[in-house]
Every structure is written in structure tokens, then in C-alpha cells.
Design an enzyme around this catalytic site. Structure first.
Site, short mmCIF file in Angstrom:
data_model
loop_
_atom_site.label_atom_id
_atom_site.label_comp_id
_atom_site.label_asym_id
_atom_site.label_seq_id
_atom_site.Cartn_x
_atom_site.Cartn_y
_atom_site.Cartn_z
N LYS A 1 -1.16 -6.83 -7.84
CA LYS A 1 -2.60 -6.84 -7.55
C LYS A 1 -3.34 -7.74 -8.54
O LYS A 1 -4.24 -8.50 -8.16
CB LYS A 1 -3.16 -5.42 -7.57
CG LYS A 1 -2.62 -4.58 -6.41
CD LYS A 1 -2.88 -3.09 -6.57
CE LYS A 1 -2.17 -2.33 -5.43
NZ LYS A 1 -2.29 -0.87 -5.52
N GLN B 1 -4.54 3.49 -9.59
CA GLN B 1 -3.22 3.46 -8.96
C GLN B 1 -2.68 4.87 -8.80
O GLN B 1 -2.72 5.68 -9.74
CB GLN B 1 -2.27 2.60 -9.82
CG GLN B 1 -0.90 2.39 -9.22
CD GLN B 1 -0.89 1.50 -7.98
OE1 GLN B 1 -1.87 0.83 -7.67
NE2 GLN B 1 0.21 1.50 -7.27
N ASP C 1 -10.20 0.89 -2.53
CA ASP C 1 -9.06 1.47 -1.81
C ASP C 1 -9.51 2.09 -0.47
O ASP C 1 -8.67 2.36 0.39
CB ASP C 1 -8.43 2.60 -2.64
CG ASP C 1 -7.23 2.15 -3.45
OD1 ASP C 1 -6.50 1.25 -2.99
OD2 ASP C 1 -7.01 2.72 -4.54
N1 LIG Z 1 -4.63 3.44 -5.41
C1 LIG Z 1 -3.59 2.91 -4.81
N2 LIG Z 1 -3.77 1.92 -3.90
C2 LIG Z 1 -2.70 1.34 -3.27
O1 LIG Z 1 -2.88 0.44 -2.43
C3 LIG Z 1 -1.39 1.80 -3.61
C4 LIG Z 1 -1.25 2.82 -4.57
N3 LIG Z 1 -2.36 3.35 -5.12
N4 LIG Z 1 -0.03 3.27 -4.92
C5 LIG Z 1 1.19 2.69 -4.40
C6 LIG Z 1 0.99 2.07 -3.04
C7 LIG Z 1 2.05 1.05 -2.67
N5 LIG Z 1 1.35 -0.21 -2.47
C8 LIG Z 1 1.97 -1.43 -2.22
C9 LIG Z 1 1.30 -2.63 -2.24
C10 LIG Z 1 1.97 -3.84 -2.06
C11 LIG Z 1 3.31 -3.87 -1.83
C12 LIG Z 1 4.00 -5.19 -1.67
O2 LIG Z 1 3.44 -6.23 -1.93
N6 LIG Z 1 5.28 -5.20 -1.23
C13 LIG Z 1 6.09 -6.39 -1.09
C14 LIG Z 1 7.34 -6.30 -1.95
C15 LIG Z 1 7.10 -5.89 -3.37
C16 LIG Z 1 8.41 -5.65 -4.12
O3 LIG Z 1 9.25 -6.55 -4.15
O4 LIG Z 1 8.58 -4.52 -4.65
C17 LIG Z 1 6.53 -6.55 0.34
O5 LIG Z 1 6.58 -5.53 1.06
O6 LIG Z 1 6.85 -7.65 0.74
C18 LIG Z 1 4.00 -2.70 -1.79
C19 LIG Z 1 3.33 -1.48 -1.97
C20 LIG Z 1 0.03 -0.02 -2.74
N7 LIG Z 1 -0.23 1.25 -3.04
#
Ligand SMILES: Nc1nc(=O)c2c([nH]1)NC[C@@H]1CN(c3ccc(C(=O)N[C@@H](CCC(=O)O)C(=O)O)cc3)C=[N+]21
Length: 281
Positions: free
Chosen positions: A54, A98, A121
Site C-alpha cells: 500500500k 491494518q 477502507d
Molecule cells: N484495514 C485493512 N484493509 C485491507 O484492505 C486489508 C486488511 N486490512 N488486511 C488484510 C487484507 C488483505 N489485503 C490485500 C491487499 C492486496 C493484496 C495483493 O496485492 N495481492 C497480490 C499478491 C501479493 C503477494 O504476493 O503476497 C495479488 O493477489 O496479486 C492482497 C491482500 C488487504 N487487506
């Protein structure tokens, strides 16, 4: 048949370029850049990776990032005081705490302490209520990202049969609200759903957010369906995979998202969108 891949990563890159130009326009007119405070509590490695992604997205787009980190022993009162300070700071447009938070902290109380107009969020009951009543303001990033990704890849929603598997507060439920808003006939399934395979087989748009690898069997998917896999599971070999049995589903679906490279990058991008929106409203 082999489904076409929906390239969330590339749609996210395009959107981020658009946001970058908007931010450049804001600063060129003499206003300060939008600013996002990210609050990270404790040392969970996955949370650190996500928060770093982020912060990197902020840099790419020109959003100012205020990275705040706290030990896992922080008290509820201390975290609330931090949020209060950011609520009142005119230099901060967005506040992201987070999740998950350590057990001594009541995450509902934390989410409700964030000023709704800084709740990038989209988790505050005010913002969820606005979405439920078809007047969305700040929308939960993952469901919003799924809709934006599908729209930009040509999907339509009016009158179409859509299913969401998983009814979590942060993903499944707001995903159902987004689909309703978009005009789809929407079913939300969860752990008490009977005959899940039959429900999935009826759907033209299948969206899955369960958190169990291979939970949705490929042969449940109706021929020609669109499949969106929100699950992110790390396998023992370190690889990421979704909740859908991808190789089999791919033989039946018309379009399917990969993991990684599908929904994840859209989530981060919609957070940037919400931050720019919060700064300009
Ligand atoms: N307050 C809060 N807001 C959130 O938005 C929030 C949170 N807490 N806690 C955890 C989850 C999870 N999450 C992700 C965001 C991006 C990827 C992302 O970019 N994933 C990549 C891969 C990343 C990697 O390689 O690990 C993809 O799917 O291509 C994954 C998971 C947001 N979250």
C-alpha cells in the site's frame, strides 16, 4: 473451452496511471498531495507485506504516505488516541488500520472511531450503510475493485444471476451490496448454505471469498460463467492460490481471475482511489 484470464494487475496499473494524473493535477493547482496514514500493529509478516504494498502504491501515484507502526502490546486507549489525533489532523485525508488487530483490541471500536470521511477502507457503519442504501461514498476496497475490474473488462450486471460465496463483514457482505447496486440478482452463500454446488451452478457471475484453497470445485461452474477468486492462500510450498479449483474451473468458465494478479492489485488501487476521493470531497 479454456477461460480467458481477467488481468486484474493490468487493469490496476491503468487505473493507477489515471490516479497519478489526477494527483498531478491537484498538486499543479497548488494544493497539497492527498495523504494516507497507515497504522500497522504488531509483527504479522503478511500484514507487513500488504502494508508495504500500500505504501509503495502511494509512492507510485504521488499520494503522501504516513507510515505508523506500533508494538503488539499497544492498548485500545492508546490506539484510539492515535486515531483521534489523525481524525483532527487537517493534513491527513485517509486513515487505514491494518487488520487483523491483536486480541486485546476491539476492532469494531477502532473502525467506528475513524471519521467516516477519512475511512478509506469503507468499513465504518456509516459508509456501509450508505452503500446498502444505494448512496455510496467511501466503498470497501476489495468489492469495489471487483466491480471496477469486471466493468473495465466488459462485464454487465443488470438482471444477471450473481453469487457471492463467503459473507464476511469486510468482503462477502459488501460484495453482495455492490452486486445489488450494479443490478445483479444476487445470492450470498455462507457456512450454513445447503447445496452450495447447485447454487454455484446457477450463477452467471461467481465471486468467491472463503479463504480455503480449492474450496469451490471446478465442475460446479456453469459453462460460460465469469469467475472471480478473491481468496489468497499461501500453500506449504510458498505459492499463492485462490479458493477455486483453478485448472478445472478454467475448462468451463468463459472468464476467470488468476491468483496472484487478479483481485489483489485492484484492492490496493481502490484504496488509492478512495484516498484521492477523501482528499477532494
Ligand atoms: N484495514 C485493512 N484493509 C485491507 O484492505 C486489508 C486488511 N486490512 N488486511 C488484510 C487484507 C488483505 N489485503 C490485500 C491487499 C492486496 C493484496 C495483493 O496485492 N495481492 C497480490 C499478491 C501479493 C503477494 O504476493 O503476497 C495479488 O493477489 O496479486 C492482497 C491482500 C488487504 N487487506
Amino acid at each position: 473451452m479454456s477461460a480467458k484470464l481477467i488481468d486484474g494487475k493490468s487493469i490496476a496499473d491503468t487505473l493507477q496511471q489515471e490516479l497519478r494524473s489526477r494527483v498531478a493535477g491537484i498538486t499543479a493547482s497548488g494544493r497539497r498531495a492527498p495523504a494516507l496514514a497507515t497504522l500497522l500493529v504488531g509483527a504479522d509478516p503478511a500484514s507487513h507485506v500488504y502494508v508495504r504494498n500500500k505504501r509503495l502504491a502511494c509512492e507510485r501515484i504521488g499520494v503522501r504516505s504516513l507510515p505508523l507502526e506500533f508494538g503488539s502490546g499497544i492498548s485500545q486507549a492508546e490506539l484510539l488516541a492515535e486515531i483521534e489525533r489523525l481524525n483532527n489532523d487537517p493534513e491527513v485525508d485517509g486513515i487505514l488500520v491494518q487488520l487483523p488487530l491483536p486480541a486485546q483490541i476491539d476492532s469494531t471500536a477502532i473502525i467506528e472511531a475513524i471519521r467516516p470521511d477519512k475511512d478509506v477502507d469503507g468499513f465504518h457503519p456509516y459508509n456501509l450503510g450508505r452503500l446498502a442504501q444505494r448512496q455510496p461514498v467511501l466503498r470497501p476496497c476489495t468489492p469495489f475493485g471487483v466491480i471496477e475490474m469486471l466493468r473495465r473488462s466488459g462485464e454487465t450486471f443488470y438482471g444477471r444471476r450473481a453469487i457471492v460465496v463467503g459473507a464476511s463483514n469486510h468482503v462477502g457482505r459488501p460484495m453482495g451490496l455492490e452486486l445489488l447496486l450494479a443490478g445483479a440478482t444476487t445470492t450470498v452463500c455462507h457456512r450454513f448454505t445447503r447445496d452450495l454446488a447447485d447454487e454455484v451452478a446457477r450463477a452467471e457471475i461467481v465471486i468467491v471469498a472463503v479463504g480455503k484453497p480449492g474450496f469451490i470445485k471446478g465442475d460446479w461452474i456453469a459453462p460460460g460463467a465469469t469467475v472471480v477468486d478473491i481468496g489468497i492462500n499461501r500453500l506449504p510450498d510458498g505459492k499463492l492460490c485462490g479458493d477455486v479449483e483453478f485448472d478445472v474451473a478454467r475448462q468451463r468458465a468463459a472468464r476467470i481471475t488468476p491468483v496472484p494478479g487478479g483481485v489483489g492489485p485492484m484492492t490496493v488501487t481502490m484504496l488509492m482511489h478512495n484516498t484521492v476521493l477523501a482528499a477532494t470531497r
